[in-house]
Write a protein that holds these residues in place. Structure first.
Motif, PDB file in Angstrom:
ATOM      1  N   THR A 210       1.078  -0.680  -0.176  1.00  0.00           N
ATOM      2  CA  THR A 210      -0.375   0.306  -0.037  1.00  0.00           C
ATOM      3  C   THR A 210       0.777   0.982  -0.213  1.00  0.00           C
ATOM      4  O   THR A 210       0.826   2.304   0.210  1.00  0.00           O
TER       5      THR A 210
ATOM      6  N   SER B 210       0.043  -3.272  15.062  1.00  0.00           N
ATOM      7  CA  SER B 210       0.682  -1.450  15.356  1.00  0.00           C
ATOM      8  C   SER B 210       0.419  -1.464  13.124  1.00  0.00           C
ATOM      9  O   SER B 210       0.883  -0.534  12.058  1.00  0.00           O
TER      10      SER B 210
ATOM     11  N   ASN C 177      -3.314  -1.318  10.187  1.00  0.00           N
ATOM     12  CA  ASN C 177      -4.487  -1.023  10.614  1.00  0.00           C
ATOM     13  C   ASN C 177      -4.885  -1.181   8.998  1.00  0.00           C
ATOM     14  O   ASN C 177      -5.681   0.296   8.383  1.00  0.00           O
TER      15      ASN C 177
ATOM     16  N   PRO D 267      -2.405  -3.016  18.960  1.00  0.00           N
ATOM     17  CA  PRO D 267      -2.852  -1.669  18.490  1.00  0.00           C
ATOM     18  C   PRO D 267      -1.896  -0.788  19.182  1.00  0.00           C
ATOM     19  O   PRO D 267      -2.046  -1.475  20.338  1.00  0.00           O
TER      20      PRO D 267
ATOM     21  N   ASP E 274      -4.162   1.932  19.783  1.00  0.00           N
ATOM     22  CA  ASP E 274      -5.311   2.900  20.083  1.00  0.00           C
ATOM     23  C   ASP E 274      -6.651   1.932  19.732  1.00  0.00           C
ATOM     24  O   ASP E 274      -6.127   1.085  18.800  1.00  0.00           O
TER      25      ASP E 274
ATOM     26  N   GLU F  24      -1.081  -2.092  23.022  1.00  0.00           N
ATOM     27  CA  GLU F  24       0.594  -2.121  23.520  1.00  0.00           C
ATOM     28  C   GLU F  24       1.216  -1.222  23.611  1.00  0.00           C
ATOM     29  O   GLU F  24      -0.152   0.573  23.835  1.00  0.00           O
ATOM     30  N   ASN F  25       1.943  -0.628  24.832  1.00  0.00           N
ATOM     31  CA  ASN F  25       2.214   1.039  25.396  1.00  0.00           C
ATOM     32  C   ASN F  25       2.086   1.944  24.388  1.00  0.00           C
ATOM     33  O   ASN F  25       3.078   1.482  23.237  1.00  0.00           O
TER      34      ASN F  25
ATOM     35  N   TYR G 227       5.030   4.795  22.320  1.00  0.00           N
ATOM     36  CA  TYR G 227       6.297   4.782  22.213  1.00  0.00           C
ATOM     37  C   TYR G 227       6.848   5.203  23.598  1.00  0.00           C
ATOM     38  O   TYR G 227       8.141   4.846  23.612  1.00  0.00           O
TER      39      TYR G 227
ATOM     40  N   LYS H 144       0.057  13.042   1.465  1.00  0.00           N
ATOM     41  CA  LYS H 144       0.383  13.465   2.357  1.00  0.00           C
ATOM     42  C   LYS H 144       0.139  14.477   2.698  1.00  0.00           C
ATOM     43  O   LYS H 144       0.574  16.423   2.373  1.00  0.00           O
TER      44      LYS H 144
ATOM     45  N   HIS I  31      -0.540   9.049   7.301  1.00  0.00           N
ATOM     46  CA  HIS I  31      -1.534   8.613   7.251  1.00  0.00           C
ATOM     47  C   HIS I  31      -2.850   8.259   8.071  1.00  0.00           C
ATOM     48  O   HIS I  31      -3.437   9.574   6.963  1.00  0.00           O
ATOM     49  N   ILE I  32      -3.357   7.766   8.403  1.00  0.00           N
ATOM     50  CA  ILE I  32      -4.378   7.482   8.850  1.00  0.00           C
ATOM     51  C   ILE I  32      -4.517   7.515  10.358  1.00  0.00           C
ATOM     52  O   ILE I  32      -5.130   6.981  11.210  1.00  0.00           O
ATOM     53  N   MET I  33      -2.704   7.674  11.073  1.00  0.00           N
ATOM     54  CA  MET I  33      -3.423   7.782  12.732  1.00  0.00           C
ATOM     55  C   MET I  33      -3.252   8.372  13.286  1.00  0.00           C
ATOM     56  O   MET I  33      -3.017   8.391  14.800  1.00  0.00           O
TER      57      MET I  33
HETATM   58  N1  LIG Z   1      -5.723   5.865   3.597  1.00  0.00           N
HETATM   59  C1  LIG Z   1      -4.539   6.562   3.848  1.00  0.00           C
HETATM   60  N2  LIG Z   1      -3.932   4.721   3.316  1.00  0.00           N
HETATM   61  C2  LIG Z   1      -2.892   4.499   2.847  1.00  0.00           C
HETATM   62  C3  LIG Z   1      -1.942   5.878   3.366  1.00  0.00           C
HETATM   63  C4  LIG Z   1      -2.577   6.741   3.721  1.00  0.00           C
HETATM   64  O1  LIG Z   1      -2.116   7.902   3.389  1.00  0.00           O
HETATM   65  N3  LIG Z   1      -3.854   6.956   3.763  1.00  0.00           N
HETATM   66  N4  LIG Z   1      -0.687   5.815   3.628  1.00  0.00           N
HETATM   67  C5  LIG Z   1      -0.002   4.518   2.832  1.00  0.00           C
HETATM   68  C6  LIG Z   1       1.148   4.574   3.313  1.00  0.00           C
HETATM   69  S1  LIG Z   1       2.803   5.045   2.383  1.00  0.00           S
HETATM   70  C7  LIG Z   1       1.781   3.979   4.021  1.00  0.00           C
HETATM   71  S2  LIG Z   1       3.197   3.450   5.044  1.00  0.00           S
HETATM   72  C8  LIG Z   1       1.217   2.692   4.785  1.00  0.00           C
HETATM   73  C9  LIG Z   1       0.746   2.415   6.424  1.00  0.00           C
HETATM   74  O2  LIG Z   1      -0.133   1.846   6.642  1.00  0.00           O
HETATM   75  P1  LIG Z   1      -0.574   1.396   8.025  1.00  0.00           P
HETATM   76  O3  LIG Z   1       0.990   1.058   9.134  1.00  0.00           O
HETATM   77  O4  LIG Z   1      -2.001   0.461   8.535  1.00  0.00           O
HETATM   78  O5  LIG Z   1      -0.666   2.817   9.017  1.00  0.00           O
HETATM   79  P2  LIG Z   1      -0.384   3.461   9.738  1.00  0.00           P
HETATM   80  O6  LIG Z   1      -1.160   5.309   9.978  1.00  0.00           O
HETATM   81  O7  LIG Z   1       1.011   3.872  10.492  1.00  0.00           O
HETATM   82  O8  LIG Z   1      -0.021   3.017  11.639  1.00  0.00           O
HETATM   83  C10 LIG Z   1      -1.511   1.984  11.649  1.00  0.00           C
HETATM   84  C11 LIG Z   1      -1.872   1.709  13.109  1.00  0.00           C
HETATM   85  O9  LIG Z   1      -0.621   1.858  13.651  1.00  0.00           O
HETATM   86  C12 LIG Z   1      -0.821   1.625  15.468  1.00  0.00           C
HETATM   87  N5  LIG Z   1      -0.299   2.297  16.179  1.00  0.00           N
HETATM   88  C13 LIG Z   1       0.137   3.276  15.943  1.00  0.00           C
HETATM   89  N6  LIG Z   1       1.219   3.394  17.489  1.00  0.00           N
HETATM   90  C14 LIG Z   1       1.593   2.493  17.417  1.00  0.00           C
HETATM   91  C15 LIG Z   1       2.324   1.421  18.718  1.00  0.00           C
HETATM   92  O10 LIG Z   1       3.086   2.499  19.430  1.00  0.00           O
HETATM   93  N7  LIG Z   1       2.458   0.555  18.839  1.00  0.00           N
HETATM   94  C16 LIG Z   1       1.222  -0.222  18.457  1.00  0.00           C
HETATM   95  N8  LIG Z   1       1.126  -1.640  18.772  1.00  0.00           N
HETATM   96  N9  LIG Z   1       0.782   0.031  17.207  1.00  0.00           N
HETATM   97  C17 LIG Z   1       0.585   1.682  17.101  1.00  0.00           C
HETATM   98  C18 LIG Z   1      -2.204   2.408  15.337  1.00  0.00           C
HETATM   99  O11 LIG Z   1      -2.932   2.294  15.871  1.00  0.00           O
HETATM  100  C19 LIG Z   1      -2.285   2.649  13.403  1.00  0.00           C
HETATM  101  O12 LIG Z   1      -3.934   2.608  13.226  1.00  0.00           O
HETATM  102  O13 LIG Z   1      -0.765   2.833   4.338  1.00  0.00           O
HETATM  103  C20 LIG Z   1      -0.615   3.152   2.591  1.00  0.00           C
HETATM  104  N10 LIG Z   1      -2.328   3.525   3.066  1.00  0.00           N
END
Ligand SMILES: Nc1nc2c(c(=O)[nH]1)N[C@H]1C(S)=C(S)[C@@H](COP(=O)(O)OP(=O)(O)OC[C@H]3O[C@@H](n4cnc5c(=O)[nH]c(N)nc54)[C@H](O)[C@@H]3O)O[C@H]1N2
Ligand SMILES: Nc1nc2c(c(=O)[nH]1)N[C@H]1C(S)=C(S)[C@@H](COP(=O)(O)OP(=O)(O)OC[C@H]3O[C@@H](n4cnc5c(=O)[nH]c(N)nc54)[C@H](O)[C@@H]3O)O[C@H]1N2
Ligand code: SF4
Ligand code: SF4
Ligand code: SF4
Ligand code: SF4
Ligand code: SF4
Ligand SMILES: [Mo]
Lengths: 711, 182, 382
Positions: free
Chosen positions: A150, A403, A405, A429, A431, A446-447, A449, A590, A596-598
């Motif tokens: 993605t 980590s 979503n 996660p 959240d 998870e805690n 960071y 971005k 992203h979405i978090m």
């Molecule tokens: N809609 C949408 N989709 C995308 C993107 C976008 O910008 N928008 N970007 C794309 C790109 S470039 C990327 S890299 C991917 C990223 O995709 P993902 O990795 O799915 O997205 P993130 O927003 O980085 O984080 C995902 C989840 O990590 C959890 N998280 C945050 N911090 C922690 C932590 O310390 N511990 C744990 N266990 N969980 C944690 C949060 O609950 C968050 O929901 O998405 C891709 N898809």
């Protein structure tokens, strides 16, 4: 409530001076840059963070998200203890960690015994290891999936195939920097921007090619709006100019390139003039850019890109190939102001404490790298957008999300919701993200960071830095909730599963062992936060080798030829095109203050959104005029799979053929109250497709019909 | 006595908003309270477009309209040039907000119109203001003109400078590089 | 002095109702919504309460000014109104202070006006002049009630200077800041003086009529009273004409001003967010209608003049709202590089809480006045 509000500022500052303020090093978790931060803790509470001066991604600077995410320790959207699903309506009941481990462990055991260990999927954001691999090795699962398809799997896959690994730009010495679909000021790496603005101040030229007047364009010497999806044509036009005008580095090509003739044979008729008719950039401008690059070469580069084009189009793979080809024609590999590989090092590992039986590895549930399925997709990254499919076909029965979503970060959320049909879904996660709320049977938080100490990380990648850096997170705050570190969660789960001592060490012990071989002590790391080793990647004139079969940069990909494809890139049109007056290509990107979405539940970052009307969809003013749409109007946006309403921002800074959405919004977890229902997301509009060769999602092969009104 | 000023080069600003939130956490402000703003201007017609982003905060005017109108002396100027508010004396009349040409003030939870403090309590110890240190584009430089080693001397000499609303003669302590774009 | 009993009248209930509204507004501000109870923002920091304050304060001074025609200028026919004029003045000023106190976030810190005064601030002088004026008013009222006209007149002379200073200074509060160029300059001090006369005449017209109604057979019906009513009506009409002329000149010159901010503010007034309050309330209701009424009744119907007075006051309230908003309606131009965006205005609309406090203040004035009317002997007999 922030402390300062309760008193006046002088008192606040006084208190800050006298209260015990400790400074603990950590790594921001806001995005893959993992910037080095110092957490300032006052009376057991987080006060603020500052950048670590050494860290190559931050160089002392922290972006808005970094500041915001640190404050998420206190975010009401956190999951505060283990949760167990009680019904189909997203209701959960809190349980103890012991109950959670026992129940999940028993279910894991039952599934593995009945269906085999290869039915386990571990899906995570990925990047910097987790502990799951060791368990999967024992039960025989190969399906470790990351988010990369993605994000940028076209890029990493192609670079691996053609060059043998990633190369990154050296901004400092560059005279001409061409950024195509790469917006460092929006898709931020703080130190990269620092170095780009410094290079500009020294006279370096910045050219930005982007359908949108992106944040980087604000400081560029030139913004060239391109028809979205046609960058491949633009690149072919540049390559053609470099070659026909003899501007390319012939000796470099002779020494270090394999497959040049094959490439040229198939593309010698694709001139700048032909490119112009496709990409909408004048042929003269294409030639001018090529000459400009050649004039500065080798102190010039075409940025390898990140997300911007690398998971977006049917032609993304070929576009990435041309990126390498243009840089090779400039002969800038290993040259100051050109491209370099990442410096790296290896850590020590704690001794294994498990000596039991190990099951044979099964095939990958997503088919990545598997014959007859997706043989060209890198198995190390996988295909995350098809998890529901794997479940439906019985190839996946228990899915862990760490980590990660995908319900919001992968295409087609309604389809992704089917994940909950698996026998067991566990989300780890921090959240209440959508994946946890809509699909998980158990949520094991998870805690944050700042509440954890971790094994060390090598800091490298994406931007050139001559020396390897090593850094880690040290626990800065006591956990305010009953969440745990990943290591403790894995210990609990595997023990309940029946493996007594899989991780026979504490994280502190692991840290010490890891640092051993590089001669750095834990205390030293804690004191500096980030340690830089000796420079190991410096400019080289002679004797370059690349990690490919031929040891050269391969313009023709052998693996592709083996699968019956042409090995070299040629023009490939985008999959879909807008046709009607009210149709647009939906593109995205971005926003500087969201990750992203978090981050949509973060009050500080959402306050910026509120003020800047950050959820609005951009539209070119002349197109808006034709449709009678004005600033702030609601419109209905419809694609093949959905229809949603959003407000519009009218701008001169966007190619008329597309609309642009900030990629962060459209949170649909009710438990994330601040972000819930704010804006829409591009993933709502695209089906969950898979690019044949590199497995990416083709996130911008999406035509939407736009009508005024709707809300 | 120190003589604090700031230099801002809007030509380098890409609008990331890090300065805003770094300041907010530094001072424990609520999310909607902020001491610095970004003024964005888009000009031109597609495809010849420009955008200029100008960071604006309290200018620590030497001839400060806010100070002149403040009935109780709650708004005062330190000898080092920093304009501050003594919350103890502030009646909350908001006259300073009406008088400030830079929209620099925001009402805090106590009804006191607060604003950028030039990180007063920190810069005296030689620390850098949070908005300055966090900025990845080095848009901002803070310093003490009485310090001969300050890079500001060079910057202020070699740049084409402007001050915001110089016509009002408020004598701001923030110097801006002239826009090269708009 | 004979003991009188307070008789509850329709006024009592009306005023209590208005007060209840204000209490609800105050509860919303102090207990429920906090700062959000009011429509003000960093862009428009001063809103309806500042307008309300100006409305009451100017009416207080205006009533004093026109009322002082009796004591200071020895125009005999006005002396019958002295007590009521003074009482109205006091009540209007107290209302002004109450509204201001709600507007200030920290009114109890006003001691710092004394402890660390900043002499360059017009608001400091506003406090000084109006504070002093209130003291003088009490003095003058006290001696007038005691029928010590010598002392009262003495005070009235000082008071005249003080109240003139107060009004002019109130205009300066706005004119002092070059930042808000629509207010900048000498216009608003003059506007305050003219509108003070208008509101004074309007208030006294109303009081004169009402006091006549309450005690039939007293002066508003007799020739002397009718004569006073006519004079007041003529002052009101004259004042309104001058006021209209002033406003026309202000709006006209502003529209033609080379200063974009000023021209834009005037635009906002006549065709922007303030167009309806301006044309309908300020011009039509506040100026044209009362003038027509007065003219058609040949200034000789106390009843119609009363209505003219009410409309005038209503119009003036909107005039205060308009000019306070107009000074802040144009976004501050922070950078001179920017091409000025035309017709982009800062938004402000008074909230119900803000209205409630102004309306409640009117209720308070009516309540106390009605009470005093029945408890004190406010008729002057010479
Ligand atoms: N809609 C949408 N989709 C995308 C993107 C976008 O910008 N928008 N970007 C794309 C790109 S470039 C990327 S890299 C991917 C990223 O995709 P993902 O990795 O799915 O997205 P993130 O927003 O980085 O984080 C995902 C989840 O990590 C959890 N998280 C945050 N911090 C922690 C932590 O310390 N511990 C744990 N266990 N969980 C944690 C949060 O609950 C968050 O929901 O998405 C891709 N898809
Ligand atoms: N603020 C912020 N910074 C981040 C992240 C974040 O979430 N938020 N995430 C980090 C991660 S994981 C990643 S992958 C990077 C992503 O960093 P980037 O790849 O730079 O980010 P994007 O915004 O996805 O895409 C860059 C630009 O591509 C443009 N674009 C869209 N379609 C086309 C096209 O057809 N042709 C061309 N030439 N351009 C096009 C978009 O308008 C956008 O401005 O950012 C990293 N840094
Ligand atoms: S770029 Fe920003 S969000 Fe990403 S790691 Fe660095 S500070 Fe954190
Ligand atoms: S931190 Fe720097 S680049 Fe970012 S908005 Fe502020 S001044 Fe601009
Ligand atoms: S910028 Fe505004 S608040 Fe700051 S000193 Fe100047 S007038 Fe006062
Ligand atoms: S609000 Fe406070 S600081 Fe501002 S002018 Fe009034 S008293 Fe002074
Ligand atoms: S100087 Fe300090 S107080 Fe002022 S904006 Fe920067 S961080 Fe905030
Ligand atoms: Mo990414």
């Amino acid at each position: 409530l922030p402390q300062a509000l309760k008193m006046d500022f002088q008192a606040f500052a006084e208190e800050a001076k006298h209260a015990e303020v400790t400074r603990v090093p950590s790594l921001c978790n806001g995005c893959s840059s993992y910037c080095g931060v110092w957490a300032y803790v006052k009376n057991g509470r987080l006060w603020k963070i500052e950048g670590n001066d050494i860290h190559m991604k931050s160089r002392g600077h922290i972006c808005a998200r970094g500041h915001g995410i640190a404050q998420n320790v206190y975010n009401p959207g956190r999951v505060t203890q283990p949760m167990k699903r009680v019904d189909n309506k997203n209701n959960f009941q809190p349980i103890t960690w012991e109950e959670a481990f026992q129940e999940v462990g028993a279910k894991m055991k039952a599934i593995v015994e009945e269906h085999g260990g290869d039915k386990m999927v571990w899906a995570c954001h990925g990047g910097k290891e987790s502990y799951a691999q060791q368990f999967m090795d024992i039960i025989g699962s190969s399906t470790y999936i990351t988010h990369y398809a993605t994000c940028f799997s076209a890029k990493t896959n192609i670079w691996q195939n053609m060059v043998g690994g990633m190369f990154n730009p050296d901004f400092d010495q560059a005279k001409t920097m061409l950024f195509v679909g790469r917006n460092y000021a929006g898709g931020i790496i703080p130190a990269a921007m620092k170095r780009i603005t410094e290079a500009k101040a020294k006279g370096g030229k910045i050219i930005v090619v982007d359908p949108r007047f992106c944040e980087l364009a604000t400081i560029a010497d030139e913004w060239i709006p391109i028809r979205p999806g046609t960058d491949l044509a633009f690149f072919l036009g540049i390559a053609h100019t470099l070659i026909t005008e003899n501007l390319y580095n012939q000796s470099f090509v002779e020494q270090y390139v394999y497959g040049f003739d094959e490439f040229w044979m198939h593309n010698k008729d694709f001139s700048a003039d032909q490119a112009a008719t496709i990409c909408g950039i004048a042929a003269d401008k294409i030639r001018e850019v090529a000459r400009e690059l050649a004039g500065s070469a080798p102190h010039a580069f075409l940025d390898p890109g990140y997300h911007g084009l690398a998971a977006h189009y049917q032609n993304s793979n070929e576009t990435m190939m041309l990126n390498i080809i243009i840089n090779a024609l400039l002969g800038n590999f290993w040259k100051a102001g050109g491209l370099f590989p990442a410096a790296s090092t290896t850590f020590g590992h704690p001794e294994a404490t498990y000596y039991g039986p190990v099951a044979a590895k099964g095939i990958r549930a997503d088919g990545a790298g598997e014959v007859g399925e997706y043989p060209l997709v890198e198995p190390s990254r996988g295909i995350p957008q098809r998890i529901p499919d794997m479940i439906e076909k019985g190839r996946a029965r228990m899915v862990f999300f760490y980590s990660y979503n995908p319900l919001r970060s992968a295409p087609e959320p309604e389809y992704q919701k089917k994940i909950k049909n698996a026998d067991l879904v566990v989300s780890i996660p921090y959240d209440w993200n959508e994946t946890s709320l809509y699909t998980a049977h158990y949520i094991l938080p998870e805690n944050h960071y700042l509440e954890r100490t971790e094994h060390p990380k090598v800091i490298n990648g994406n931007i050139y830095w001559p020396a390897t850096q090593v850094a880690t997170r040290f626990k800065a705050l006591e956990s305010t909730t009953s969440s745990l570190d990943l290591l403790d969660i894995m210990k609990g789960l595997t023990k309940a599963y029946g493996i007594e001592n899989l991780y026979g060490y504490t994280v502190e012990e692991e840290l010490e062992v890891a640092l051993g071989p590089i001669g750095v002590s834990v205390d030293e790391l804690r004191e500096k936060g980030c340690i830089e080793l000796m420079p190991s990647v410096l400019p080289k004139e002679e004797g370059l080798t690349f990690g490919t079969f031929t040891g050269k940069i391969e313009f023709s990909i052998g693996a592709w030829r083996k699968e019956g494809y042409l090995g070299v890139p040629t023009w490939v049109p985008p999959l879909v095109e807008p046709a009607e007056v009210n149709q647009f290509r939906l593109i995205h990107g971005k926003q500087p203050w969201h990750s992203h979405i978090m981050t949509t539940n973060n009050p500080y970052l959402m306050a910026i959104t509120e003020e800047k009307k950050g959820t609005y969809m951009w539209m070119n003013s002349s197109r808006a005029g034709e449709l009678g749409i004005q600033e702030g109007d609601w419109v209905t946006v419809s694609s093949d799979i959905t229809s949603k309403q959003v407000q519009v921002h009218i701008t001169e800074g966007l190619h008329p053929e597309c609309v642009w959405l900030p990629s962060t919004y459209g949170t649909f977890s009710e438990k994330l109250e601040l972000g819930y229902g704010q804006g829409v997301n591009y993933n709502d509009f695209i089906p969950a497709r898979i690019d044949k060769k590199t497995g990416h999602v083709m996130g911008q092969e999406c035509i939407v019909t736009i009508t005024k009104g709707g809300k | 006595m120190a003589d604090y000023v700031m230099f801002i080069d809007p030509n380098r600003c890409t609008g990331c908003n890090a300065c805003r939130i770094a300041c907010q956490t530094q001072w424990g402000l609520a999310p909607t309270l902020k001491f610095n703003s970004l003024i964005e201007q888009e000009t031109g017609k597609y495809p010849k477009v420009q955008r200029l982003i100008t960071p604006v905060q309290c200018q620590h005017c030497d001839d400060a309209p806010c100070q002149k109108v403040c009935p109780t002396g709650a708004t005062y100027k330190r000898e080092d040039g920093i304009v501050l508010i003594d919350a103890q004396k502030c009646i909350g009349c908001k006259y300073c907000m009406v008088a400030c040409p830079y929209n620099a003030r925001v009402i805090n939870e106590h009804g006191v119109p607060e604003k950028c403090r030039f990180c007063a309590e920190y810069v005296v110890n030689g620390e850098t203001p949070a908005c300055v240190s966090t900025c990845m584009n080095d848009v901002r430089v803070f310093g003490d003109l009485d310090d001969p080693g300050s890079p500001l001397h060079e910057l202020l000499k070699n740049q084409d400078l402007i001050q915001l609303r110089a016509d009002l003669q408020t004598k701001p302590r923030i110097y801006y590089a002239k826009s090269k774009r708009i | 002095m004979e003991k009188r009993k307070y008789r509850r009248s329709i006024w009592t209930y009306v005023s209590l109702l208005l007060l209840a509204f204000a209490v609800a507004g105050a509860i919303n501000k102090y207990l429920i919504s906090g700062e959000h109870a009011f429509g003000v923002s960093p862009d428009v920091p001063w809103g309806a309460l500042i307008s309300g304050y100006v409305f009451f304060a100017v009416a207080a001074t205006g009533t004093g000014l026109v009322g002082s025609l009796g004591h200071v200028f020895r125009i005999r026919k006005f002396e019958v109104l002295s007590k009521r004029a003074l009482l109205a003045s006091i009540l209007l000023l107290l209302a002004a202070f109450i509204v201001l106190a709600v507007e200030l976030s920290n009114p109890f810190k006003m001691v710092y006006l004394l402890l660390s005064p900043n002499l360059s601030s017009p608001i400091l002088w506003m406090g000084v002049f109006y504070g002093f004026y209130l003291v003088l008013l009490f003095g003058e009222f006290f001696f007038t009630m005691k029928n010590n006209h010598k002392a009262a007149t003495g005070i009235a002379y000082v008071s005249l200077i003080v109240k003139l200073s107060a009004i002019i200074n109130l205009g300066r509060v706005f004119g002092f800041t070059t930042t808000r160029s629509f207010w900048d300059g000498y216009y608003y001090p003059a506007y305050m003086v003219v509108s003070a006369v208008v509101s004074g005449a309007a208030v006294l017209t109303m009081i004169h009529y009402l006091s006549g109604k309450e005690s039939p057979g007293s002066f508003s019906q007799n020739p002397q009273g009718k004569d006073l009513a006519r004079t007041l009506s003529q002052i009101l009409a004259g004042g309104l004409l001058v006021f209209a002329l002033f406003q026309a000149i202000k709006v006209g010159t502003s529209l033609g001003s080379g200063n974009q901010a000023v021209a834009q503010a005037a635009q906002a007034l006549i065709s922007g967010p303030m167009a309806v309050p301006f044309w309908l309330m300020e011009v039509l209701v506040g100026i044209v209608a009362p003038l027509l009424i007065l003219y058609r009744s040949k200034f000789s119907s106390p009843g119609l003049s009363f209505w003219a007075g009410i409309l005038t006051m209503l119009g003036l309230l909107f005039s205060r709202l308009d000019f306070v908003y107009a000074g802040q309606v144009v976004p501050l131009q922070l950078t001179d590089a920017a091409a000025k965006a035309v017709h982009v205005f800062n938004a402000y609309a008074p909230t119900w809480s803000e209205w409630s406090l102004i309306i409640g203040a009117v209720g308070l004035i009516i309540l106390v006045f009605d009470y005093a009317e029945s408890k004190l002997s406010l008729d002057s007999h010479h």
